[in-house]
Design a protein around this motif. Structure first.
Motif, PDB file in Angstrom:
ATOM      1  N   ARG A  98       0.918  -1.282   0.031  1.00  0.00           N
ATOM      2  CA  ARG A  98       0.077   0.061  -0.033  1.00  0.00           C
ATOM      3  C   ARG A  98       0.884   1.215   0.092  1.00  0.00           C
ATOM      4  O   ARG A  98       1.882   1.231   0.602  1.00  0.00           O
ATOM      5  CB  ARG A  98      -0.921   0.172   1.254  1.00  0.00           C
ATOM      6  CG  ARG A  98      -1.902  -1.187   1.287  1.00  0.00           C
ATOM      7  CD  ARG A  98      -2.993  -0.906   2.275  1.00  0.00           C
ATOM      8  NE  ARG A  98      -3.791   0.135   1.838  1.00  0.00           N
ATOM      9  CZ  ARG A  98      -4.994  -0.205   0.873  1.00  0.00           C
ATOM     10  NH1 ARG A  98      -5.195  -1.406   0.492  1.00  0.00           N
ATOM     11  NH2 ARG A  98      -5.691   0.790   0.581  1.00  0.00           N
ATOM     12  N   ARG A  99       0.583   2.074  -0.848  1.00  0.00           N
ATOM     13  CA  ARG A  99       1.169   3.296  -1.028  1.00  0.00           C
ATOM     14  C   ARG A  99       0.456   4.612  -0.707  1.00  0.00           C
ATOM     15  O   ARG A  99      -0.632   4.612  -0.759  1.00  0.00           O
ATOM     16  CB  ARG A  99       1.814   3.654  -2.460  1.00  0.00           C
ATOM     17  CG  ARG A  99       2.712   2.505  -2.685  1.00  0.00           C
ATOM     18  CD  ARG A  99       3.361   2.597  -4.290  1.00  0.00           C
ATOM     19  NE  ARG A  99       3.970   3.880  -4.312  1.00  0.00           N
ATOM     20  CZ  ARG A  99       5.274   3.950  -3.876  1.00  0.00           C
ATOM     21  NH1 ARG A  99       5.957   2.857  -3.362  1.00  0.00           N
ATOM     22  NH2 ARG A  99       5.974   5.508  -3.717  1.00  0.00           N
ATOM     23  N   GLN A 100       1.129   5.761  -0.316  1.00  0.00           N
ATOM     24  CA  GLN A 100       0.444   6.888  -0.190  1.00  0.00           C
ATOM     25  C   GLN A 100       1.058   8.006  -1.216  1.00  0.00           C
ATOM     26  O   GLN A 100       2.276   8.180  -1.590  1.00  0.00           O
ATOM     27  CB  GLN A 100       0.720   7.328   1.176  1.00  0.00           C
ATOM     28  CG  GLN A 100       0.033   6.605   2.309  1.00  0.00           C
ATOM     29  CD  GLN A 100       0.288   7.075   3.694  1.00  0.00           C
ATOM     30  OE1 GLN A 100       1.188   7.925   4.179  1.00  0.00           O
ATOM     31  NE2 GLN A 100      -0.529   6.581   4.654  1.00  0.00           N
ATOM     32  N   LEU A 101      -0.039   8.696  -1.430  1.00  0.00           N
ATOM     33  CA  LEU A 101       0.314   9.827  -2.456  1.00  0.00           C
ATOM     34  C   LEU A 101      -0.441  11.106  -2.208  1.00  0.00           C
ATOM     35  O   LEU A 101      -1.970  11.022  -1.726  1.00  0.00           O
ATOM     36  CB  LEU A 101      -0.285   9.386  -3.830  1.00  0.00           C
ATOM     37  CG  LEU A 101      -0.025  10.439  -4.968  1.00  0.00           C
ATOM     38  CD1 LEU A 101       1.374  10.964  -5.284  1.00  0.00           C
ATOM     39  CD2 LEU A 101      -0.775  10.036  -6.265  1.00  0.00           C
ATOM     40  N   MET A 102       0.080  12.497  -1.993  1.00  0.00           N
ATOM     41  CA  MET A 102      -0.343  13.565  -1.699  1.00  0.00           C
ATOM     42  C   MET A 102      -1.050  13.981  -3.123  1.00  0.00           C
ATOM     43  O   MET A 102      -0.621  14.282  -4.252  1.00  0.00           O
ATOM     44  CB  MET A 102       0.413  14.672  -1.364  1.00  0.00           C
ATOM     45  CG  MET A 102      -0.016  15.915  -0.793  1.00  0.00           C
ATOM     46  SD  MET A 102      -0.791  15.665   0.860  1.00  0.00           S
ATOM     47  CE  MET A 102      -1.485  17.079   1.348  1.00  0.00           C
ATOM     48  N   VAL A 103      -2.518  14.013  -2.997  1.00  0.00           N
ATOM     49  CA  VAL A 103      -3.549  14.497  -4.149  1.00  0.00           C
ATOM     50  C   VAL A 103      -4.251  15.727  -3.593  1.00  0.00           C
ATOM     51  O   VAL A 103      -5.320  15.633  -2.996  1.00  0.00           O
ATOM     52  CB  VAL A 103      -4.405  13.360  -4.484  1.00  0.00           C
ATOM     53  CG1 VAL A 103      -5.135  13.674  -5.634  1.00  0.00           C
ATOM     54  CG2 VAL A 103      -3.642  12.151  -5.036  1.00  0.00           C
ATOM     55  N   GLY A 104      -3.883  16.874  -4.204  1.00  0.00           N
ATOM     56  CA  GLY A 104      -4.629  18.111  -3.664  1.00  0.00           C
ATOM     57  C   GLY A 104      -4.292  18.250  -2.284  1.00  0.00           C
ATOM     58  O   GLY A 104      -3.169  18.154  -1.706  1.00  0.00           O
ATOM     59  N   ASP A 105      -5.460  18.175  -1.265  1.00  0.00           N
ATOM     60  CA  ASP A 105      -5.419  18.507   0.012  1.00  0.00           C
ATOM     61  C   ASP A 105      -5.394  17.130   0.605  1.00  0.00           C
ATOM     62  O   ASP A 105      -5.740  16.933   1.999  1.00  0.00           O
ATOM     63  CB  ASP A 105      -6.300  19.399   0.454  1.00  0.00           C
ATOM     64  CG  ASP A 105      -6.475  20.709  -0.026  1.00  0.00           C
ATOM     65  OD1 ASP A 105      -5.151  21.253  -0.114  1.00  0.00           O
ATOM     66  OD2 ASP A 105      -7.171  21.480  -0.168  1.00  0.00           O
ATOM     67  N   PHE A 106      -5.588  16.062  -0.079  1.00  0.00           N
ATOM     68  CA  PHE A 106      -5.597  14.644   0.784  1.00  0.00           C
ATOM     69  C   PHE A 106      -4.471  13.946   0.353  1.00  0.00           C
ATOM     70  O   PHE A 106      -3.764  14.027  -0.422  1.00  0.00           O
ATOM     71  CB  PHE A 106      -6.820  14.058   0.004  1.00  0.00           C
ATOM     72  CG  PHE A 106      -8.267  14.737  -0.062  1.00  0.00           C
ATOM     73  CD1 PHE A 106      -9.023  14.592   1.040  1.00  0.00           C
ATOM     74  CD2 PHE A 106      -8.576  15.564  -0.689  1.00  0.00           C
ATOM     75  CE1 PHE A 106     -10.208  15.113   1.488  1.00  0.00           C
ATOM     76  CE2 PHE A 106      -9.747  16.221  -0.777  1.00  0.00           C
ATOM     77  CZ  PHE A 106     -10.559  15.998   0.374  1.00  0.00           C
ATOM     78  N   ILE A 107      -4.270  13.018   1.695  1.00  0.00           N
ATOM     79  CA  ILE A 107      -3.516  11.851   1.298  1.00  0.00           C
ATOM     80  C   ILE A 107      -4.138  10.597   0.831  1.00  0.00           C
ATOM     81  O   ILE A 107      -4.773  10.250   1.626  1.00  0.00           O
ATOM     82  CB  ILE A 107      -2.694  11.500   2.858  1.00  0.00           C
ATOM     83  CG1 ILE A 107      -1.662  12.892   3.241  1.00  0.00           C
ATOM     84  CG2 ILE A 107      -1.527  10.427   2.575  1.00  0.00           C
ATOM     85  CD1 ILE A 107      -1.019  13.000   4.443  1.00  0.00           C
ATOM     86  N   LEU A 108      -3.629  10.183  -0.234  1.00  0.00           N
ATOM     87  CA  LEU A 108      -4.535   8.994  -0.819  1.00  0.00           C
ATOM     88  C   LEU A 108      -3.806   7.757  -0.615  1.00  0.00           C
ATOM     89  O   LEU A 108      -2.443   7.774  -1.129  1.00  0.00           O
ATOM     90  CB  LEU A 108      -4.842   9.300  -2.241  1.00  0.00           C
ATOM     91  CG  LEU A 108      -5.404   8.174  -3.121  1.00  0.00           C
ATOM     92  CD1 LEU A 108      -6.677   8.097  -2.525  1.00  0.00           C
ATOM     93  CD2 LEU A 108      -5.745   8.337  -4.557  1.00  0.00           C
TER      94      LEU A 108
END
Length: 302
Positions: free
Chosen positions: A62-72
């Protein structure tokens, strides 16, 4: 969805003494048996502790990515497919990508589709919350449960052996349970009956629509995924969610036609939907109605 405390005593199936049998044919002269039923005293079940077990090391990362104001957060899977695919279910976002695609390229693809991804994740959260807000089914004699788009009545019997009999004329499901059976045992019996009906009906509909489309599937199996209704692999293995048996036949047929069409088009392009339309022209209405009906289902097996 809710669970029960492991240390709680089993809940009796029957709130009052019950002994009845399904209506017998007019030609039968044998009267139904009459017997008082006294529930045995409840006994606590000792709780056995289990050692903590580490998760398997080969789980998809599982990975995390900053998308706009959200951590996806998303699950990444590698495959032999030619392009990046996105799937959203109750577990969140799953990305399937070819092995040659870099992480940077995957992250860029997510950002390109971020509005669609975030809206679908929000929709899925709202649908799940709506389902969980519904009161759970009360597992007693006379309760209503969904089957093929309509409610049927659950009838509970006490007898010497377990039996399940469905009367399509009265739309009653008669469940004979051993004295002292627990609520969980009853739920498992009803679930097994649902799955038995689903397997027989789904195979029948798969054969019908496969012939119409001119394709052959390799194998078929049932799944119990959260709200994913079906899948089809590149080697033509089809899996259908047994909970589809709650819905009317036209909605089941839509999912069957959908998955069979993936044998010819392993994507959701316009060409894929045109293929679905060859054997199920009303697919758009069915797709929307399935989404609506899935939100209206009572909580059966939390």
């Amino acid at each position: 969805m809710f669970g029960r405390e492991a240390s709680a005593p089993p809940k009796p199936v029957y709130t009052t003494p019950v002994w009845s049998v399904p209506p017998t044919p007019a030609t039968s002269t044998k009267p139904p048996p009459v017997s008082p039923y006294v529930a045995p005293p409840e006994t606590a079940v000792p709780v056995k502790t289990r050692p903590l077990v580490a998760p398997p090391p080969d789980l998809p990362p599982r990975r995390q990515l900053m998308v706009g104001d959200f951590i996806l957060e998303y699950e990444l899977r590698r495959s032999t497919r030619r392009s990046i695919g996105f799937m959203i279910d109750d577990d969140g976002l799953r990305v399937t990508a070819p092995k040659r695609i870099t992480i940077a390229e995957i992250d860029e693809a997510i950002r390109t589709k971020q509005h669609w991804i975030l809206s679908k994740l929000k929709e899925r959260r709202e649908r799940r919350a709506a389902r969980l807000q519904k009161p759970p089914v009360e597992w007693i004699d006379g309760t209503q449960i969904p089957y093929l788009g309509q409610d049927i009545t659950l009838r509970l019997l006490v007898g010497g052996r377990n039996r399940s009999i469905y009367n399509p004329n009265t739309r009653e499901l008669w469940m004979t349970m051993m004295p002292g059976a627990s609520e969980n045992q009853l739920k498992e019996r009803v679930k097994a009956w649902y799955q038995q009906q689903a397997k027989a009906l789904f195979e029948e509909r798969l054969d019908l629509y496969a012939a119409r489309l001119g394709v052959q599937y390799h194998s078929f199996g049932l799944t119990s995924a959260g709200t994913r209704w079906g899948s089809c692999t590149a080697d033509r293995k089809i899996r259908l969610n047994w909970k589809l048996i709650h819905f009317s036949l036209p909605l089941i047929d839509y999912v069957v036609a959908h998955e069979l069409s993936h044998i010819l088009e392993m994507n959701h392009s316009q060409q894929f939907w045109d293929t679905v339309g060859l054997i199920y022209p009303e697919y758009e209405d069915a797709k929307n109605l399935l989404r609506k009906r899935s939100q209206e289902l009572p909580v059966l097996f939390p």
